[in-house]
Structure formats: structure tokens, C-alpha cells
Design an enzyme around this catalytic site. Sequence first.
Site, PDB file in Angstrom:
ATOM      1  N   ASN A 186      -5.285   3.744   5.503  1.00 29.45           N
ATOM      2  CA  ASN A 186      -4.910   3.534   4.098  1.00 29.45           C
ATOM      3  C   ASN A 186      -3.386   3.507   3.947  1.00 29.45           C
ATOM      4  OD1 ASN A 186      -5.891   3.382   1.299  1.00 29.45           O
ATOM      5  ND2 ASN A 186      -4.905   5.377   0.999  1.00 29.45           N
ATOM      6  N   HIS A 222      -0.684   0.230  -5.735  1.00 28.33           N
ATOM      7  CA  HIS A 222       0.086   0.793  -6.848  1.00 28.33           C
ATOM      8  C   HIS A 222       1.157  -0.252  -7.167  1.00 28.33           C
ATOM      9  CE1 HIS A 222      -1.693   4.764  -6.504  1.00 28.33           C
ATOM     10  NE2 HIS A 222      -1.414   4.786  -5.223  1.00 28.33           N
ATOM     11  N   GLU A 250      -6.429   2.550  -4.557  1.00 27.89           N
ATOM     12  CA  GLU A 250      -5.711   3.409  -5.516  1.00 27.89           C
ATOM     13  C   GLU A 250      -5.056   2.555  -6.604  1.00 27.89           C
ATOM     14  OE1 GLU A 250      -4.381   6.370  -1.815  1.00 27.89           O
ATOM     15  OE2 GLU A 250      -3.050   6.136  -3.545  1.00 27.89           O
ATOM     16  N   ASP A 252      -3.492   0.917  -9.667  1.00 29.13           N
ATOM     17  CA  ASP A 252      -2.944   1.108 -11.004  1.00 29.13           C
ATOM     18  C   ASP A 252      -1.808   0.115 -11.174  1.00 29.13           C
ATOM     19  OD1 ASP A 252      -1.584   4.413 -10.124  1.00 29.13           O
ATOM     20  OD2 ASP A 252      -0.900   2.412  -9.535  1.00 29.13           O
TER      21      ASP A 252
HETATM   22  C1  XIL Z   1      -1.032  11.556  -5.658  1.00 27.47           C
HETATM   23  C2  XIL Z   1      -1.861  12.228  -6.762  1.00 27.47           C
HETATM   24  O1  XIL Z   1      -2.241  11.275  -7.719  1.00 27.47           O
HETATM   25  C3  XIL Z   1      -1.010  13.310  -7.421  1.00 27.47           C
HETATM   26  O2  XIL Z   1      -1.795  14.009  -8.380  1.00 27.47           O
HETATM   27  C4  XIL Z   1      -0.514  14.273  -6.348  1.00 27.47           C
HETATM   28  O3  XIL Z   1       0.367  15.207  -6.959  1.00 27.47           O
HETATM   29  C5  XIL Z   1       0.231  13.529  -5.256  1.00 27.47           C
HETATM   30  O4  XIL Z   1      -0.588  12.507  -4.713  1.00 27.47           O
HETATM   31  N1  XIL Z   1      -0.698   7.686  -2.403  1.00 27.47           N
HETATM   32  C6  XIL Z   1      -1.793   8.401  -2.088  1.00 27.47           C
HETATM   33  C7  XIL Z   1      -2.329   9.356  -3.085  1.00 27.47           C
HETATM   34  O5  XIL Z   1      -2.382   8.174  -1.019  1.00 27.47           O
HETATM   35  O6  XIL Z   1      -2.989  10.410  -2.446  1.00 27.47           O
HETATM   36  C8  XIL Z   1      -1.244   9.873  -4.000  1.00 27.47           C
HETATM   37  O7  XIL Z   1      -1.873  10.656  -4.993  1.00 27.47           O
HETATM   38  C9  XIL Z   1      -0.505   8.731  -4.618  1.00 27.47           C
HETATM   39  C10 XIL Z   1       0.127   7.852  -3.584  1.00 27.47           C
END
Ligand code: XIL
Length: 339
Positions: A186, A222, A250, A252
Amino acid sequence: MKDSPDGISTEQLNVTLTSLGLRDQANFPIGASLHQNRIKNNADYRSLVASEFNSLTPETCMKMKNIHPSSSVYFWEDTDTLVAFAQANNMRVHGHTLVWHKLIPDWVINFQGDSIAWELLFKNHIKTVVTRYKGKIGSWDVVNEAMEDNGSLRNSIWLQKLGPGYIARAFQYAHEADSSALLFYNDYGYEYSVTKRNAIISLVNGLVNDGVPVDGIGMQTHINYTLSDAAVGTAITRLAETGLKIHISELDIALNPSSDPNMTADSTILNLQANKYKFIAQSYRQIPVSQQFGITVWGVSDAHSWIRSTYNRPDWPLLFDDAYERKPSYYGFLEGLTD
Ligand code: XIL
């Protein structure tokens, strides 16, 4: 009020349609990252999540600092809460994450063992966590964010203490613990760094060619609403060319990348966001069905998005607003999943 051919009134159809969740209308799993406290304490959150999503990723509780706070102590309660919720609502659980350079507990950072002891620490963590959830968690982000944007391996504590082979061994240990689980690499940035993307694709292809049990690639996604369709579309296509399962893991879409403290989200920008969610769903549906592991959004309501807390700015990156109401992004995403 015109009746539809099979006698259901349009109004009934709308009620039916609006009560249908994303999970009922997509051809692949639709997930969200969840926080155990909101599952424990918020009934509205529970019912919304259960009606919309059929896949969950623990947002924080499975990270090493939280699940393995000291060398002989594992904290299972929060993950057990999420796993029980998933089982009760016919949702799958995607384990996140076994090996990451962040949220490392102090006992690991201060560990004074030799290379054999470090390997044992690493192996035991992976196997203990995967073994506990065998049959309950069907897939894992085994290694998360091991690549720098310049295409070199991230200089993490794992690289320093275990050497570059730690990535392959992580997959082997996870597979030994649960040979039926799907194992993912990932990362983020596939859509904005061709160098990074190519480095990850050759890393993963190399692992597969060496017989390392890698089943899929997680594309965190992201992104900002300003990112071009071509950039994200090309990234999805290139990753799918590996033939592996692809998880948009993930998702957004941030609206305030310049961190303007006074920004508000007007209908124009919310509709641009909706178009981007639609485009991503449409692009994802172009990859072979056998590789469609699913799309997971990183959070439910804008109110709790990590974007706000991590970047300390107003932002609205998700499908539901602060009051858990469906945003234009929700309908854009739905259109992209179904049109
Ligand atoms: C983030 C969470 O959303 C937060 O709540 C935490 O404080 C930190 O981690 N990449 C990832 C996720 O693989 O696990 C991260 O999540 C965001 C970026």
C-alpha cells in the site's frame, strides 16, 4: 405520480433508492476507514456505516503503536470491536497495517537487540497479529509507504535494522500465518510521481517474480480536487497492468490544499469534487473485474477527516458532511459506480 412499469410508484422507488446504500449498488466492495470510538458511542454513525459500506479498514487501532504498545503486550480490544461490528453487518475487514514507518511504539524505537533479535521482533509482530485474526480479516496492507517519492526505498527503522529484504520477508511471514489472506503493498503518490509509481511497480513485479506472495497493490489516492483526471486515470491503468488486485484504499479529495483558514466550500467547488469522485469510480470500473478489490474512502464524515486534524485547516474531502448528510460528492461517486 406516474407508476413505474412494475407498479412501484416513483416516490416508493425514490425512497427505496435513497435507502439503498453504496454497498448495494456497486459491483465491488465499497469501504470506509472506521474509528472504534465512533462505532462504540455513536448509533447514527453505526447505522449509516452499516447501510453504506460492506468493507471496513481500521483507521488507527491496528497500527503497531496502538495494537502492540509494549514488547509483551498486545491491545486487541479496539480491533475486536471493529471485527465484531463487521461480522454483525456482513462487512469484510481489511487489515491496516502490519509494517509502517509511522506510529512505531517506543519499545521498538529503543530496542537494543542484534539483527537476529530485530528479525524475531519483526516476525513475531506480523505473525501474532495475522494469526489472531485468521478467518476474520481476509486481506492486509502488509507493508505501507516503503517508497520515497524519488523512487528509492524509504529510510525507515525497518530498512535500517533489517535491510531491503524486510519487504519480501514481511509478506512471507504474513502468508505463513494465514495462507488464505490476500496480501497488499500500500502506498500513495502514484498519481503525482511517475518515478515513484514506476519504482513501486518494479518493486512489486520483482517480488512476484521471486515468488513472494503479493496479491495486490493499494493506491491510497489522497488527492486534491485540482488533480487532473488524466493523472489519476493513468495511475489506475498502469497499476492494473501488473495483473494484481487493485485497491483504491484511502480515497479522499481535498478542497483546500493551500490551507486557506478562511475558505468555505461553495456549490461550485463541491460539484467539482463530485465530478472527480465520479471520474475515479468510472476509471476504476475499466480495470478487469477480477482485479477490482474495491474502493475505500478514508473516513465517513468531513467532521472527522484526518485532513482537518493532520493539516489543521478547514476542508471537506469526503462523501458525508459534518451532519452525516450525503454531499454532491456522494451522488457523483454513486453515478460513477452505476452509470
Ligand atoms: C492516518 C489516520 O487517518 C489518522 O487518524 C492517524 O492519526 C494517522 O494516520 N496513510 C495511511 C493512513 O496509510 O494509515 C493514514 O491514516 C493516512 C495516510
